[in-house]
Enzyme design. Sequence first.
Site, short mmCIF file in Angstrom:
data_model
loop_
_atom_site.label_atom_id
_atom_site.label_comp_id
_atom_site.label_asym_id
_atom_site.label_seq_id
_atom_site.Cartn_x
_atom_site.Cartn_y
_atom_site.Cartn_z
N ASP A 78 23.56 -15.38 -29.41
CA ASP A 78 24.92 -14.95 -29.12
C ASP A 78 24.92 -13.84 -28.08
O ASP A 78 24.13 -12.88 -28.19
CB ASP A 78 25.61 -14.46 -30.40
CG ASP A 78 25.96 -15.60 -31.35
OD1 ASP A 78 26.08 -16.75 -30.88
OD2 ASP A 78 26.13 -15.34 -32.55
N TYR A 123 37.57 -9.59 -7.31
CA TYR A 123 36.36 -10.38 -7.58
C TYR A 123 35.26 -10.01 -6.60
O TYR A 123 34.10 -9.79 -6.98
CB TYR A 123 36.69 -11.87 -7.47
CG TYR A 123 35.48 -12.77 -7.54
CD1 TYR A 123 34.90 -13.09 -8.76
CD2 TYR A 123 34.92 -13.30 -6.37
CE1 TYR A 123 33.78 -13.91 -8.83
CE2 TYR A 123 33.80 -14.12 -6.43
CZ TYR A 123 33.24 -14.42 -7.65
OH TYR A 123 32.13 -15.23 -7.71
N LYS A 148 31.24 -8.52 -7.18
CA LYS A 148 30.02 -9.18 -6.69
C LYS A 148 29.27 -8.29 -5.71
O LYS A 148 28.03 -8.34 -5.64
CB LYS A 148 30.37 -10.52 -6.06
CG LYS A 148 30.76 -11.59 -7.08
CD LYS A 148 29.61 -11.86 -8.05
CE LYS A 148 29.90 -13.02 -8.98
NZ LYS A 148 28.76 -13.32 -9.88
#
Length: 254
Positions: free
Chosen positions: A67, A160, A164
């Site tokens: 998990d 976004y 990155k």
Amino acid sequence: MVFDAVGNPQTILLLGGTSEIGLAICERYLRNASARIVLAVMPGDPGRDAAVEQMRKAGASAVDVVDFDALDTESHPAVIDQAFAGGDVDVAIVAFGLLGDAEELWQNQRKAVQIAGVNYTAAVSVGVLLGEKMRAQGSGQIIAMSSAAGERVRRSNFVYGSTKAGLDGFYLGLGEALREFGVRVLVIRPGQVRTRMSAHVKEAPLTVDKEYVAELAVTASAKGKELVWAPGAFRYVMMVLRHIPRPIFRKLPI
């Protein structure tokens, strides 16, 4: 022993265990030789069982699942400990992330913080832990999925892109820090890749398939490269864009 006698990994960890690109990279490695695959997957991810079956069909000698909640950074040490509990990890692929709606992200504080937490903070968290483990074992390969969007952040997807850019810088630096300990880090900067995550986005020039990225990742890792573009031509496109003055860059339809 870590890699086998001809350099094939015996254990591969995929953080983002249902990532289409990450699974494609694992499949490409398995074409060379069977290996144990460890999938670190978000609890409740509907793609979990399909990812396990995909790896089994691709020839994995074993598939283990742990998990992994990217936003729960306090749990990350235990996640990485569990992933390494069965022995050394030869290749670790960092391939989790969110894309989101570009226009919503810069106007929704909660979602902006969420994507920053997943794409950057969590990537740093697991990167530090992977570096610690691989430094101790004296070998290993980290493959970090960055993006061409982080090379020069654009107005069209700047939230976004900024996450990155941060991930990219961190893993390039991590590679420098780990070089002397026999650990290699490869940063991959793809443009648009045909996956479910990008299915709703208009296809851009130089878009590639996930299998192309996978082939590039495995080949570049074997050659000891630190940074590659997918496709390679994107490097030259971004080289030009990076040097365009901001007033002109602002007017470009990108």
